[in-house]
Each structure stands twice: as structure tokens, then as C-alpha cells.
Design a protein around this motif. Structure first.
Motif, PDB file in Angstrom:
ATOM      1  N   PHE A 332      89.705  29.187 -20.794  1.00  0.00           N
ATOM      2  CA  PHE A 332      88.307  29.010 -20.408  1.00  0.00           C
ATOM      3  C   PHE A 332      87.853  30.044 -19.373  1.00  0.00           C
ATOM      4  CE2 PHE A 332      89.641  24.942 -22.067  1.00  0.00           C
ATOM      5  CZ  PHE A 332      88.535  24.476 -22.751  1.00  0.00           C
ATOM      6  N   ILE A 333      88.794  30.720 -18.743  1.00  0.00           N
ATOM      7  CA  ILE A 333      88.462  31.744 -17.740  1.00  0.00           C
ATOM      8  C   ILE A 333      88.359  33.089 -18.444  1.00  0.00           C
ATOM      9  CG2 ILE A 333      89.091  32.786 -15.544  1.00  0.00           C
ATOM     10  CD1 ILE A 333      88.467  29.824 -15.407  1.00  0.00           C
ATOM     11  N   ASN A 334      87.146  33.584 -18.554  1.00  0.00           N
ATOM     12  CA  ASN A 334      86.912  34.858 -19.223  1.00  0.00           C
ATOM     13  C   ASN A 334      87.089  35.988 -18.219  1.00  0.00           C
ATOM     14  OD1 ASN A 334      85.908  37.067 -20.694  1.00  0.00           O
ATOM     15  ND2 ASN A 334      84.526  35.758 -21.851  1.00  0.00           N
ATOM     16  N   GLY A 335      88.160  36.778 -18.412  1.00  0.00           N
ATOM     17  CA  GLY A 335      88.432  37.879 -17.495  1.00  0.00           C
ATOM     18  C   GLY A 335      87.375  38.961 -17.502  1.00  0.00           C
ATOM     19  N   TRP A 336      86.678  39.105 -18.627  1.00  0.00           N
ATOM     20  CA  TRP A 336      85.619  40.122 -18.705  1.00  0.00           C
ATOM     21  C   TRP A 336      84.468  39.773 -17.771  1.00  0.00           C
ATOM     22  CZ3 TRP A 336      87.250  44.355 -20.846  1.00  0.00           C
ATOM     23  CH2 TRP A 336      88.183  44.295 -21.878  1.00  0.00           C
ATOM     24  N   TYR A 337      84.158  38.495 -17.667  1.00  0.00           N
ATOM     25  CA  TYR A 337      83.095  38.086 -16.747  1.00  0.00           C
ATOM     26  C   TYR A 337      83.485  38.368 -15.297  1.00  0.00           C
ATOM     27  CZ  TYR A 337      80.767  35.647 -20.599  1.00  0.00           C
ATOM     28  OH  TYR A 337      80.121  35.354 -21.764  1.00  0.00           O
TER      29      TYR A 337
END
Length: 485
Positions: A332-337
Motif C-alpha cells: 500500500f506504500i507507493n514509493g513513487w509518491y
């Protein structure tokens, strides 16, 4: 029979409640699956599913154009600053170093080999500083009325040395003595008294170094041609005569530390210059707004993702009575964001510094360069996320992700071998290797010099009608490169 009939209505009620609870759980599961499926869709699929406009994608594309344009503008401005520093350093070497050829010798500027050359070089610096305003081509001046030359000599304490008898008697502790010369004193009658003092009687057998330091001011006017306001500079110059090796060769170093300062009182009359500054400041303001909007949208997406993660964890615990693994939580943690948020913060801070530099309120060019350069790198790297939505590019991205750990392990192993080879080569070959040959070429041997002076004597220039023989003829320019086995 009576007992069963007695408890029948209650049993039906419990069954109804269980069915309603199961129905609610199924509805909750269906809603959760729909939200999860929608969350992991790409922008195009989200638009087809719910007609949700991909604002973040459009904003990222716009931000790439604006941030890159901003970086180019600042890079051109920073290039003028760097070139002004480098050109002034070269000018100082030509002004204050006697006999400077224009090319540094290894890590030092030039060298001297006699006592007379040492005295001439030191007094040459003093004389050039005295008449700086009459000989300099640049916009240079003294720092203030009380500034001047500071000359310090460092040497061993007194002793005796007789190389012919292999006798040495010297105190290895050092002493430093300094003298200060102001421009007004150099122009007056007191200059001869100070220059003829015992301070300049150098005992070279115990002399370690002589250091001459002075500070100059300058104004960069070339920025006006680029429609920018000028900057004021302070140059802290240090000329060192290094005799630490006592090998008969004194190496001369010139170090110039440049400090960009705010001009205290400046008046530039140009309407075009002021309008250009205003336009760039407005553009930087739009960059800050776009990055701030991107920061809000990406932060909102991360917050919604964390809420969705919490719903999934609670549902999984309620239905299956166990916790979700750590790997599923990280989905659920989007590294791109996170990368975009870091880039936006750095761009906002860098843009604010750039606006202050443009308005001549700050001079932090290096810090601004680091912030804007790194943020632009992160912005372009963030584009890879959107390329992954296409099947062809996604294969390449997945290949890079799978091979990256193995490549890093290989680099670590190869780095160990390379470092070992570097240290071995440095200690074995380093002291005997000339780096000069790579700059000026290998020394010419007696044979090559003899053939070079010989020229073309003894060769007859004959024309031939056979075309293939022409291909085998030796070029005249290669005569001095003949190798004889």
C-alpha cells in the motif's frame, strides 16, 4: 416437542441475525475488493472505470517541463558565475606569479630553483599588488583602506648544517614570523625600509615556506549582457612558496577562495533588465505552485492508501483471525509518491533560494544548484513509473528490478579487487610514474630527434602510375615516428 417449539422462535431470530451479519460481511468484502482493485489500477484504467481524470499524471508532465526549464535558466546563470571565478583565478596567476607559463605543473602552478629567483618572485608579488589598479584588466580593487599584504615565513629554529661533513644540528620545532604591508605604505617612502628589513633575509636551509595572503574585491559585469543584475565578489588569495622538501626546488601554489557577496549599493538603469528579472520571478512562482499542488495530491494519495491498508488489516483480522504479513502491508506504500514528495519539497526550497538569488538578496549558488539538480533528477526518474504501465517498458523495468541486487553484489566484489589493485599500483608504480607524459607526450629520444632534424633529405618524390602502390607509400608526417627493431 414442547421444548423444541418453545425455543423455535429464538432459533429463527439467531439464524436471521447470522445471515444478516454474513450479508454485511459479504457486502463489506465486496466493497473492500472494489476499492483495492481500483487503488492498484493505473491512471488509464481508473479513467475507464470511474471516469476519474488523472490529475497527478497531467501535473507531473507539466512539472517536468517547468522544472527542467527552470533548471536550464539557473544553469546558464550559474555558468557565468563559475566562469568568472575560474577566469579570475587564471588572471591572478598571470598577475602575481613571475614567469607563469599559463599551464600548471602537476598540482602546483610553477617552481623556482635559485635563491635569486625566490627573492625576485616574492618582491614581484609585492610590486604587482602595489600597482594593481594600473595593470589589471578586470574590475578589481583592494578590500578597504586598511587591507594589505600579509607575508609570513615558517622556518625551523636556528641550527647548523654541513652536508659535506654529513653534519646536521637543527631544532625541528618551527617558528612563524609575519609582516603586514598596506597599499599606502607601499606607495610611500616607508616601503623601502620595510622591504629592506631583516625579515626578507631568508635562510633557505631552515626555511619551510613563505605565505603571502591578500584580499581583493571585484564586480561581475558580464551578467548584464545576460539580462541579469551583477554580483559582487571577494577573492581571498594565498600564494605559498613551499620549501618543505628542501630538495632544491620550491613549489609555488596560488589558491583563490571566492566568496559571492551582496552588493551594498548598486544602481543599474535598464528597463529590459528589470522586466526580465520580474518575468523569471513570476515563472519561479508558478513552479512553486505546481510543486505545492503535486505535494498535496501525492500526500493525499498516501493518506488514502494508509486508510485502505487499515481497512484491509481489520477485515483480515475479523474474518480470518490472523494478521496481515509485512510484505502485504508495504504494497500500500507507493514509493513513487514518496519520491515525488521529496522532489517537490526540494524544488520548492530551491525555487525560493533561486528567487532570492535573482533578487540579489542571497548568494547561495551551490546550495541552490544541489537542490534544483537533485529534484530534477527525481522528477525524471519518477517518469519511469508511468512507463511501467506499458507492457513493453514494463518488461524492462521488471528486469532492472530483478537484476539490481545481483548487480550491486557484483559491484561490491569487483570493487574490492579494484581497490586492492589501486593501492598496490600506487605504492609500487606511483612514485616512478610521470603523469606529465599524458599531457605533453612522451619525451623524444635521441634517435627520433636525429630523424626529425634530418627531414626529407635522401628521398625522391616520384610519381607512379600504379594506383595500388600509392596506398603503400608512407606519409611524410610519420617520419619522426619510425621505430627500429
Amino acid at each position: 416437542m414442547e421444548i423444541s417449539l418453545k425455543y423455535l422462535p429464538g432459533g429463527r431470530a439467531a439464524t436471521g441475525r447470522n445471515r444478516m451479519a454474513q450479508s454485511d460481511l459479504d457486502l463489506k468484502e465486496m466493497a473492500l475488493k472494489e476499492d483495492l482493485k481500483f487503488y492498484f489500477m493505473n491512471p488509464c484504467e481508473k479513467y475507464r472505470a470511474r471516469r476519474q481524470i488523472p490529475w497527478k499524471l497531467a501535473l507531473q508532465i507539466l512539472k517536468i517541463l517547468m522544472v527542467t526549464t527552470q533548471l536550464i535558466f539557473f544553469g546558464l546563470s550559474n555558468q557565468l558565475v563559475v566562469s568568472f571565478k575560474e577566469e579570475n583565478t587564471i588572471a591572478f596567476k598571470h598577475l602575481f606569479l613571475k614567469g607563469y607559463s599559463g599551464v600548471d605543473e602537476d598540482d602546483y602552478s610553477c617552481s623556482i630553483y635559485t635563491q635569486q629567483d625566490a627573492y625576485d618572485s616574492i618582491f614581484y608579488v609585492i610590486n604587482q599588488y602595489r600597482q594593481l589598479k594600473n595593470i589589471s584588466l578586470g574590475t578589481l580593487g583592494y578590500e578597504h583602506e586598511g587591507s594589505g599584504l600579509k607575508i609570513c615565513k615558517q622556518q625551523y629554529k636556528k641550527g647548523a648544517m654541513l652536508p659535506s661533513n654529513d653534519t646536521l644540528n637543527i631544532d625541528v620545532s618551527t617558528e612563524t614570523e609575519c609582516i603586514f604591508l598596506k597599499p599606502q605604505e607601499l606607495a610611500g617612502k616607508k616601503a623601502e625600509l620595510k622591504l629592506n628589513s631583516s625579515f626578507f633575509n631568508l635562510e633557505f636551509y631552515r626555511l619551510i615556506q613563505v605565505e603571502i595572503s591578500f584580499k581583493l574585491k571585484g564586480i561581475a559585469l558580464q551578467t548584464i549582457h545576460a539580462r541579469e543584475l551583477p554580483d559582487c565578489y571577494a577573492f581571498q588569495n594565498t600564494i605559498t612558496f613551499n620549501n618543505g622538501a628542501h630538495s632544491g626546488k620550491i613549489k609555488i601554489y596560488l589558491d583563490s577562495d571566492t566568496d559571492i557577496q551582496e552588493c551594498k549599493d548598486w544602481h543599474v538603469f535598464s528597463s529590459v533588465l528589470q522586466k526580465n528579472t520580474q518575468y523569471i520571478l513570476v515563472f519561479d512562482g508558478f513552479v512553486i505552485l505546481s510543486c505545492f499542488a503535486s505535494l498535496i495530491l501525492c500526500t493525499r494519495s498516501i493518506v488514502l492508501a494508509l486508510r485502505l491498508q487499515k481497512r484491509f488489516v481489520n477485515y483480515f483480522l475479523e474474518k480470518y483471525k490472523r494478521h496481515v504479513c509485512h510484505a502485504d502491508r508495504l504494497e500500500f506504500i507507493n514509493g513513487w509518491y514518496v519520491l515525488v514528495i521529496i522532489s517537490d519539497v526540494m524544488t520548492i526550497i530551491g525555487s525560493i533560494l533561486k528567487m532570492e538569488i535573482k533578487a540579489k538578496n542571497l548568494t547561495s549558488y551551490d546550495v541552490c544548484s544541489i537542490l534544483l539538480g537533485t529534484s530534477t533528477l527525481f522528477v525524471w526518474v519518477g517518469v519511469i513509473r508511468y512507463l511501467g504501465y506499458f507492457q513493453t517498458y514494463n518488461v524492462l523495468i521488471l528486469t532492472m528490478q530483478a537484476s539490481l541486487p545481483k548487480v550491486l553484489r557484483f559491484c561490491c566484489c569487483a570493487g574490492m579487487i579494484y581497490l586492492g589493485y589501486t593501492f598496490c599500483g600506487w605504492i609500487v608504480l606511483g612514485p616512478y610514474h610521470e603523469k606529465k607524459y599524458q599531457q605533453s607526450g612522451f619525451p623524444v629520444t635521441d634517435l627520433h630527434e636525429f630523424l626529425k632534424d634530418h627531414g626529407n633529405v635522401g628521398y625522391r618524390k616520384e610519381q607512379t602510375s600504379m594506383p595500388f602502390i600509392c596506398c603503400c607509400r608512407r606519409q611524410q608526417s610519420d617520419d619522426n615516428l619510425i621505430l627500429i627493431n
